[in-house]
Design a protein around this motif. Structure first.
Motif, short mmCIF file in Angstrom:
data_model
loop_
_atom_site.label_atom_id
_atom_site.label_comp_id
_atom_site.label_asym_id
_atom_site.label_seq_id
_atom_site.Cartn_x
_atom_site.Cartn_y
_atom_site.Cartn_z
N UNK A 48 -5.42 0.20 -5.07
CA UNK A 48 -4.73 0.60 -3.82
C UNK A 48 -4.34 -0.61 -2.97
N UNK A 49 -5.10 -1.72 -3.09
CA UNK A 49 -4.81 -2.89 -2.25
C UNK A 49 -4.16 -4.02 -3.05
N UNK A 50 -3.60 -3.69 -4.22
CA UNK A 50 -2.97 -4.74 -5.05
C UNK A 50 -1.74 -5.31 -4.35
N UNK A 51 -1.60 -6.64 -4.32
CA UNK A 51 -0.37 -7.23 -3.76
C UNK A 51 0.80 -6.99 -4.73
N UNK A 52 1.92 -6.53 -4.17
CA UNK A 52 3.13 -6.31 -4.98
C UNK A 52 4.22 -7.30 -4.56
N UNK A 111 -4.78 -8.04 -14.66
CA UNK A 111 -4.58 -7.15 -13.50
C UNK A 111 -5.68 -6.09 -13.52
N UNK A 112 -5.81 -5.37 -12.41
CA UNK A 112 -6.76 -4.26 -12.33
C UNK A 112 -5.99 -2.97 -12.09
N UNK A 113 -6.29 -1.94 -12.87
CA UNK A 113 -5.56 -0.67 -12.71
C UNK A 113 -6.22 0.20 -11.62
N UNK A 114 -5.64 1.38 -11.41
CA UNK A 114 -6.10 2.26 -10.32
C UNK A 114 -7.56 2.68 -10.49
N UNK A 133 12.83 -6.38 -10.52
CA UNK A 133 11.55 -5.81 -10.94
C UNK A 133 10.64 -5.70 -9.72
N UNK A 134 9.86 -4.62 -9.65
CA UNK A 134 8.72 -4.58 -8.74
C UNK A 134 7.51 -4.89 -9.61
N UNK A 135 6.77 -5.94 -9.24
CA UNK A 135 5.67 -6.41 -10.08
C UNK A 135 4.36 -6.42 -9.30
N UNK A 136 3.26 -6.37 -10.04
CA UNK A 136 1.94 -6.52 -9.43
C UNK A 136 1.48 -7.96 -9.61
N UNK A 137 0.66 -8.40 -8.69
CA UNK A 137 0.13 -9.77 -8.80
C UNK A 137 -0.86 -9.83 -9.96
N UNK A 183 0.84 -1.22 0.00
CA UNK A 183 0.00 0.00 0.00
C UNK A 183 0.87 1.26 0.00
N UNK A 184 1.93 1.23 0.83
CA UNK A 184 2.81 2.41 0.94
C UNK A 184 3.47 2.72 -0.40
N UNK A 185 4.01 1.68 -1.05
CA UNK A 185 4.70 1.91 -2.33
C UNK A 185 3.75 2.39 -3.41
N UNK A 186 2.55 1.81 -3.45
CA UNK A 186 1.56 2.23 -4.45
C UNK A 186 1.27 3.72 -4.28
N UNK A 187 1.16 4.14 -3.03
CA UNK A 187 0.87 5.55 -2.75
C UNK A 187 2.08 6.44 -3.05
N UNK A 188 3.25 6.03 -2.54
CA UNK A 188 4.46 6.85 -2.69
C UNK A 188 4.89 6.97 -4.15
N UNK A 189 4.83 5.87 -4.86
CA UNK A 189 5.39 5.85 -6.23
C UNK A 189 4.33 6.12 -7.30
N UNK A 190 3.05 6.12 -6.89
CA UNK A 190 2.00 6.41 -7.86
C UNK A 190 1.81 5.33 -8.92
N UNK A 191 2.01 4.08 -8.55
CA UNK A 191 1.80 2.99 -9.51
C UNK A 191 0.32 2.92 -9.92
#
Length: 367
Positions: A51-55, A247-250, A117-121, A39-47
Motif C-alpha cells: 500500500x505504501x510502495x513508491x510509484x 519488489x514486495x507485493x500486496x 509506464x507506471x512502475x513500482x520502485x 497510495x491513491x493509484x494503488x487503491x484505485x487501480x488495484x495494483x
C-alpha cells in the motif's frame, strides 16, 4: 506537421505532480509520484504492490545514444521517429510473455500510453546480466586477440566470427561502481565471474545466496522465450542484457523481478535469419546505427577510443546527422517491432499532448 514534431526528444518537462527532481537518463525520464498519489493509484487501480510502495511515471523518448553520446539530426530532428514506441512495444510484448510463461513479473504496473509506464520502485541487483548465444562484437574482438576466458568461463579454440556458441554464455558485469569487492575493480561496467557473485552476494544486493540460482534461471528462461519467439519470425536472438530487482507485493512477499527493458534493439542484437544462413549479418538492432556512425565520420577512432572522449562529445554536439541516416535507423526499429508484435506500431503525431491528456484525465496526476 514536420517529422521533427513527431519525435519526442525532451521528456523531462511534463507537468506531472512530483516532490522530487525528474531523473533523466539517456532515453527515459522518471517522475517519482507524491506519496499521496502513489497510495491513491494503488487503491484505485488495484495494483499488486504494498500500500505504501513508491510509484513512478517512466516516459520514454525517441532520443538515440551510441558510443556514450546522444546524437541529433538535421532540421531539428533530435531523435529517431518511432524509436520510443518501438522499444516500449517490444518490451511490453516480452514482459507479457514472461508473465504468461510463469517466469517472473516486471516493474511495470500499467501502460497508460505507448510512451509511458507506471512502475513500482525496485531495489536493483547491481549486475548487468549479458547472455550470449553467438560470438560477435566486443567478445569476438577479444577472442580474435587470443583471449579464451570470459567472466571465468573457458571458451573453445577455433571459433569463427558470428558463430553460434556451444551453449548460452552468461557474462555478467557490474552495474555502477561497487566498492570493497576483492578482485573487482571499482569502475562501472567491469566483467565479473560467477564466483565473484557467490562470494559477495550481499555486495551485489542479492537477498540470499539461493537467489543467484533464481536469477540465472530467469536469465536462461527469459532468453529462451525470446529466442524461440524470434525464431518463428525467422530472426536470430544473438545476445541481450537483463536487469533484475526486488519488489514486495500486496501480500508482503518479496520477489525478484525483471527491470528496465528486455529484448529490445537497444539492449540486444537481433539478426535477420535468411541473411545469416547465407553468411551475411544484417542487424535489426542499434548496431545498425553504430555502423552508420563509424562509416559516416572520417576518423572513426574518435568513436571507439576512450582516450578521446572530449573529441567524441564535441563530434556528437557539433554534427547534425543527415535525416536519411536517422530514417534508416527508424525503419530498423519500427520494422523489427512490427514483426515482433505482429501488427502496425501505433505512432503518434503529438505524443507529448496525448501523454498530458491521459495522465490528467484518467490518472489525475496533472493539475
Amino acid at each position: 506537421m514536420s517529422l521533427a514534431d513527431k519525435v519526442l526528444a525532451v521528456n523531462n518537462d511534463l507537468p506531472i505532480r512530483t516532490d522530487l527532481p525528474v531523473h533523466s537518463g539517456k532515453v527515459r525520464s522518471v517522475y517519482w509520484l507524491t506519496e499521496a498519489d502513489s497510495r491513491r493509484l494503488i487503491q484505485e487501480k488495484g495494483y499488486d504492490v504494498a500500500a505504501d510502495a513508491p510509484l513512478a511515471i517512466m516516459v520514454i523518448s525517441d532520443r538515440i545514444s551510441a558510443f556514450e553520446c546522444i546524437w541529433h539530426g538535421e532540421g531539428g530532428m533530435n531523435g529517431v521517429p518511432g524509436k520510443g514506441a518501438a522499444l516500449n512495444a517490444i518490451s511490453n510484448h516480452w514482459f507479457k510473455l514472461f508473465h504468461e510463461n510463469g517466469l517472473a513479473d516486471s516493474h511495470i504496473l500499467d501502460i497508460p500510453h505507448p510512451f509511458v509506464w507506471i512502475v513500482q520502485k525496485a531495489k536493483p541487483v547491481m549486475i548487468e546480466a549479458i547472455c550470449r548465444q553467438y560470438i560477435t562484437g566486443s567478445m569476438w574482438r577479444s577472442y580474435a586477440k587470443g583471449e579464451r576466458e570470459f567472466c571465468g568461463i573457458q571458451i573453445a579454440d577455433n571459433l569463427q566470427k558470428d558463430q553460434k556458441l556451444p551453449e548460452l554464455l552468461i557474462t555478467p558485469s557490474t552495474k555502477g561502481i561497487l566498492k570493497g569487492i576483492p578482485g573487482v575493480p571499482e569502475v562501472d561496467d567491469v566483467n565479473i565471474t560467477r564466483d565473484d557473485i557467490i562470494n559477495n552476494h550481499e555486495a551485489f544486493q542479492f537477498r540470499s545466496k539461493e537467489d543467484i540460482a533464481v536469477y540465472e534461471k530467469l536469465l536462461k528462461e527469459g532468453f529462451d522465450v525470446i529466442s524461440s519467439e524470434l525464431e518463428k519470425i525467422d530472426q536470430v536472438f544473438v545476445d541481450t542484457k537483463f536487469e533484475f530487482g526486488y519488489v514486495t507485493d500486496a501480500s508482503g512477499n518479496e520477489k525478484l523481478i525483471y527491470m528496465d527493458e528486455v529484448g529490445t534493439p537497444d539492449s540486444s542484437r537481433i539478426w535477420d535469419g535468411p541473411s545469416y544462413r547465407e553468411g551475411k549479418v544484417i542487424e535489426n538492432s542499434k548496431e545498425v546505427f553504430r555502423q552508420e556512425l563509424l562509416n559516416y565520420f572520417p576518423d572513426p577512432d574518435i568513436l571507439i577510443n576512450k582516450d578521446r572522449m572530449e573529441e567524441r562529445y564535441a563530434l556528437a554536439k557539433d554534427n547534425a546527422l543527415p535525416a536519411e541516416l536517422l530514417q534508416k535507423v527508424s525503419d530498423t526499429y519500427v520494422g523489427i517491432a512490427e514483426k515482433i508484435i505482429g501488427e502496425k506500431l501505433p505512432l503518434s503525431d503529438n505524443p507529448k499532448a496525448e501523454i498530458i491528456e491521459i495522465l490528467r484525465d484518467q490518472y489525475a496526476l496533472i493539475d
